[in-house]
Scaffold this motif. Structure first.
Motif, PDB file in Angstrom:
ATOM      1  N   LYS A  18       0.825  -1.216   0.042  1.00 53.28           N
ATOM      2  CA  LYS A  18       0.176  -0.025   0.138  1.00 53.28           C
ATOM      3  C   LYS A  18       0.843   1.313   0.127  1.00 53.28           C
ATOM      4  O   LYS A  18       1.581   1.532   0.992  1.00 53.28           O
ATOM      5  CB  LYS A  18      -0.886  -0.058   1.147  1.00 53.28           C
ATOM      6  N   CYS A  19       0.945   2.054  -1.131  1.00 58.58           N
ATOM      7  CA  CYS A  19       1.704   3.006  -1.027  1.00 58.58           C
ATOM      8  C   CYS A  19       1.121   4.321  -0.254  1.00 58.58           C
ATOM      9  O   CYS A  19      -0.186   4.439  -0.225  1.00 58.58           O
ATOM     10  CB  CYS A  19       1.776   3.713  -2.743  1.00 58.58           C
ATOM     11  N   GLN A  20       2.044   4.972   0.559  1.00 55.52           N
ATOM     12  CA  GLN A  20       1.401   6.074   1.390  1.00 55.52           C
ATOM     13  C   GLN A  20       1.947   7.477   1.086  1.00 55.52           C
ATOM     14  O   GLN A  20       1.790   8.210   1.756  1.00 55.52           O
ATOM     15  CB  GLN A  20       1.817   5.910   2.719  1.00 55.52           C
ATOM     16  N   LEU A  21       2.287   7.605  -0.199  1.00 50.59           N
ATOM     17  CA  LEU A  21       2.652   8.872  -0.805  1.00 50.59           C
ATOM     18  C   LEU A  21       1.744   9.806  -1.034  1.00 50.59           C
ATOM     19  O   LEU A  21       1.812  11.129  -0.652  1.00 50.59           O
ATOM     20  CB  LEU A  21       3.795   8.638  -1.939  1.00 50.59           C
ATOM     21  N   CYS A  22       0.572   9.639  -1.640  1.00 51.76           N
ATOM     22  CA  CYS A  22      -0.482  10.375  -2.059  1.00 51.76           C
ATOM     23  C   CYS A  22      -1.657   9.999  -1.733  1.00 51.76           C
ATOM     24  O   CYS A  22      -1.690   8.749  -1.247  1.00 51.76           O
ATOM     25  CB  CYS A  22      -0.385  10.893  -3.665  1.00 51.76           C
ATOM     26  N   PRO A  23      -2.678  10.654  -1.627  1.00 53.51           N
ATOM     27  CA  PRO A  23      -3.976  10.310  -1.318  1.00 53.51           C
ATOM     28  C   PRO A  23      -4.625   9.250  -2.098  1.00 53.51           C
ATOM     29  O   PRO A  23      -5.614   8.797  -1.695  1.00 53.51           O
ATOM     30  CB  PRO A  23      -4.972  11.616  -1.512  1.00 53.51           C
ATOM     31  N   HIS A  24      -4.297   8.625  -3.042  1.00 54.71           N
ATOM     32  CA  HIS A  24      -4.615   7.416  -3.726  1.00 54.71           C
ATOM     33  C   HIS A  24      -4.489   6.291  -3.032  1.00 54.71           C
ATOM     34  O   HIS A  24      -5.253   5.232  -2.975  1.00 54.71           O
ATOM     35  CB  HIS A  24      -3.977   7.275  -5.179  1.00 54.71           C
ATOM     36  N   TYR A  25      -3.633   6.435  -1.992  1.00 54.84           N
ATOM     37  CA  TYR A  25      -3.149   5.104  -1.378  1.00 54.84           C
ATOM     38  C   TYR A  25      -3.258   3.903  -2.115  1.00 54.84           C
ATOM     39  O   TYR A  25      -3.965   2.706  -1.726  1.00 54.84           O
ATOM     40  CB  TYR A  25      -4.045   4.862  -0.167  1.00 54.84           C
ATOM     41  N   CYS A  26      -2.637   3.637  -3.318  1.00 51.36           N
ATOM     42  CA  CYS A  26      -2.616   2.588  -4.173  1.00 51.36           C
ATOM     43  C   CYS A  26      -2.332   1.298  -3.445  1.00 51.36           C
ATOM     44  O   CYS A  26      -1.100   1.164  -3.066  1.00 51.36           O
ATOM     45  CB  CYS A  26      -2.065   2.652  -5.450  1.00 51.36           C
ATOM     46  N   LEU A  27      -3.369   0.173  -3.929  1.00 51.89           N
ATOM     47  CA  LEU A  27      -2.910  -1.289  -3.336  1.00 51.89           C
ATOM     48  C   LEU A  27      -2.190  -1.721  -4.596  1.00 51.89           C
ATOM     49  O   LEU A  27      -3.070  -1.745  -5.580  1.00 51.89           O
ATOM     50  CB  LEU A  27      -4.258  -1.722  -2.903  1.00 51.89           C
ATOM     51  N   PHE A  33       2.000  -1.593 -11.019  1.00 52.03           N
ATOM     52  CA  PHE A  33       2.226   0.004 -10.783  1.00 52.03           C
ATOM     53  C   PHE A  33       1.214   0.623 -10.377  1.00 52.03           C
ATOM     54  O   PHE A  33       0.027   0.118 -10.353  1.00 52.03           O
ATOM     55  CB  PHE A  33       2.382   0.590 -12.137  1.00 52.03           C
ATOM     56  N   GLY A  34       1.367   1.459  -9.388  1.00 49.86           N
ATOM     57  CA  GLY A  34       0.386   2.343  -8.812  1.00 49.86           C
ATOM     58  C   GLY A  34      -0.021   3.290  -9.849  1.00 49.86           C
ATOM     59  O   GLY A  34       0.293   3.382 -11.286  1.00 49.86           O
ATOM     60  N   SER A  35      -1.079   4.286  -9.837  1.00 53.36           N
ATOM     61  CA  SER A  35      -1.909   4.994 -10.599  1.00 53.36           C
ATOM     62  C   SER A  35      -0.866   6.176 -11.264  1.00 53.36           C
ATOM     63  O   SER A  35      -1.121   6.377 -12.543  1.00 53.36           O
ATOM     64  CB  SER A  35      -2.811   5.881  -9.859  1.00 53.36           C
ATOM     65  N   CYS A  36       0.353   6.444 -10.820  1.00 52.50           N
ATOM     66  CA  CYS A  36       1.191   7.393 -11.257  1.00 52.50           C
ATOM     67  C   CYS A  36       2.020   6.581 -12.070  1.00 52.50           C
ATOM     68  O   CYS A  36       2.865   7.460 -12.907  1.00 52.50           O
ATOM     69  CB  CYS A  36       1.995   8.008 -10.187  1.00 52.50           C
ATOM     70  N   ARG A  37       1.954   5.223 -12.469  1.00 55.50           N
ATOM     71  CA  ARG A  37       2.991   4.612 -13.364  1.00 55.50           C
ATOM     72  C   ARG A  37       4.454   4.704 -13.116  1.00 55.50           C
ATOM     73  O   ARG A  37       5.360   4.558 -13.733  1.00 55.50           O
ATOM     74  CB  ARG A  37       2.732   5.089 -14.881  1.00 55.50           C
ATOM     75  N   VAL A  38       4.879   5.064 -11.965  1.00 57.27           N
ATOM     76  CA  VAL A  38       6.253   5.211 -11.663  1.00 57.27           C
ATOM     77  C   VAL A  38       6.634   4.488 -10.196  1.00 57.27           C
ATOM     78  O   VAL A  38       7.721   4.428  -9.955  1.00 57.27           O
ATOM     79  CB  VAL A  38       6.793   6.495 -11.330  1.00 57.27           C
ATOM     80  N   ARG A  39       5.403   3.917  -9.664  1.00 54.14           N
ATOM     81  CA  ARG A  39       5.759   3.212  -8.591  1.00 54.14           C
ATOM     82  C   ARG A  39       5.226   1.612  -8.623  1.00 54.14           C
ATOM     83  O   ARG A  39       4.149   1.597  -9.078  1.00 54.14           O
ATOM     84  CB  ARG A  39       5.370   3.997  -7.313  1.00 54.14           C
ATOM     85  N   GLN A  40       6.463   0.707  -8.549  1.00 50.08           N
ATOM     86  CA  GLN A  40       6.163  -0.621  -8.887  1.00 50.08           C
ATOM     87  C   GLN A  40       6.341  -1.770  -7.608  1.00 50.08           C
ATOM     88  O   GLN A  40       7.486  -1.227  -6.928  1.00 50.08           O
ATOM     89  CB  GLN A  40       7.098  -0.975 -10.123  1.00 50.08           C
TER      90      GLN A  40
HETATM   91  S1  SF4 Z   1      -0.555   7.234  -7.384  1.00 51.54           S
HETATM   92 FE1  SF4 Z   1       1.723   6.779  -7.134  1.00 51.54          FE
HETATM   93  S2  SF4 Z   1       2.317   8.092  -5.472  1.00 51.54           S
HETATM   94 FE2  SF4 Z   1       0.032   8.015  -5.345  1.00 51.54          FE
HETATM   95  S3  SF4 Z   1      -0.521   6.244  -3.951  1.00 51.54           S
HETATM   96 FE3  SF4 Z   1      -0.637   5.351  -6.117  1.00 51.54          FE
HETATM   97  S4  SF4 Z   1       1.502   4.726  -6.502  1.00 51.54           S
HETATM   98 FE4  SF4 Z   1       1.567   6.082  -4.523  1.00 51.54          FE
END
Ligand code: SF4
Length: 286
Positions: A18-27, A33-40
């Motif tokens: 679970k990414c905690q960098l931005c409010p998407h909190y991508c699982l 990848f997360g929604s930003c396509r730069v975190r895998q």
């Molecule tokens: S969009 Fe990127 S930065 Fe935001 S929660 Fe998803 S992976 Fe993390």
């Protein structure tokens, strides 16, 4: 270059993170990848794939960021990578924000040294695409710049879509920010940008306490070109500090959105209305 991300947790009994960098909190599942396509997610660890990967580099006038009241008349080394955590239908930089473009690697030390060179360069602006999703690289560069030369500025041009923890870690290294406040209703953020309003308001409130900030609102015809919307934006900013500058900029058709350019007469009216709450309201793209 790949580098392990700073803000995430691995979920127990699974390979998901679970990414905690931005409010998407991508699982994010293993390999995805997360929604930003730069975190895998790779083997239940989260990696940023764009660490040090430079897509754009230029020396720009500070006013172009836009920052009108921060060290005016100077230039600043401006740098960006690819990816974004929002998906605005009207994005003016969609060729780098929504695609994985060719890049060249530059270490944090090399970029920091470049940012500390030149008499007509005041430091570095992380811009062009969304900088907060480049968190680890920005943090490393900014820390080095402040060690090398405290008079050099670190500037972020951002959508403000970042969680409080990472933001508070970054802010002591940041001198100025231009933050997009794209609208003052959640439906707009959700429908056109794939985000939400409240986290951006929080970022503005926190950043205003820490550094120089200016706000930009793109007035999009048929979407947020309403005086009530502009009044809510100006009133919100004015309650924080009426000296925060607001840039009201004109939209032109771009990327997926084909609405006609915003009526300039409306932008003039919007400026006059916002001026009841704020001491500095500027019009852009006109
Ligand atoms: S969009 Fe990127 S930065 Fe935001 S929660 Fe998803 S992976 Fe993390």
């Amino acid at each position: 270059m790949k580098r392990e991300a700073t803000f995430y947790e691995t979920l127990p009994d699974s390979n998901r993170v679970k990414c905690q960098l931005c409010p998407h909190y991508c699982l994010i599942k293993d390999g995805q990848f997360g929604s930003c396509r730069v975190r895998q997610n790779e083997g239940a660890r989260l990696y940023t794939i764009n660490y040090g990967e430079i897509a754009s580099l230029a020396l720009d006038p500070i006013e172009k960021k836009p920052l009108k009241f921060y060290r005016p008349g100077t230039h600043i080394l401006s740098v960006g990578t690819f990816g974004c955590n929002l998906t605005c239908d009207f994005c003016q930089n969609h060729t780098i924000s929504q695609a994985h473009v060719p890049t060249r690697f530059m270490s944090a030390k090399d970029l920091a040294q470049l940012a500390c060179q030149g008499e007509d360069n005041i430091g570095i602006a992380f811009t062009y695409n969304e900088p907060t999703i480049w968190f680890e690289y920005i943090y490393d560069c900014a820390s080095l710049i402040k060690e090398m030369d405290r008079d050099r500025s670190v500037v972020l041009i951002t959508n403000g879509y970042i969680n409080e923890g990472p933001l508070l870690k970054l802010l002591p290294l940041v001198d100025a920010m231009n933050i997009d406040l794209k609208a003052f209703n959640n439906d707009y953020y959700k429908r056109l940008c794939g985000g939400s309003l409240e986290p951006v308001k929080k970022t503005i409130e926190l950043a205003a306490k820490a550094c120089h900030i200016e706000i930009t609102t793109l007035l999009v015809s048929g979407e947020n070109d309403r005086l009530e919307e502009v009044e809510k934006i100006a009133s919100f900013i004015g309650a924080i500090d009426p000296d925060i500058p607001l840039h009201l900029t004109r939209y032109f058709p771009n990327y997926k959105l084909k609405n006609p350019p915003t009526d300039t007469a409306f932008i003039v009216k919007a400026r006059d209305l916002a001026g009841k709450y704020l001491n500095h309201v500027l019009m852009g793209n006109i």
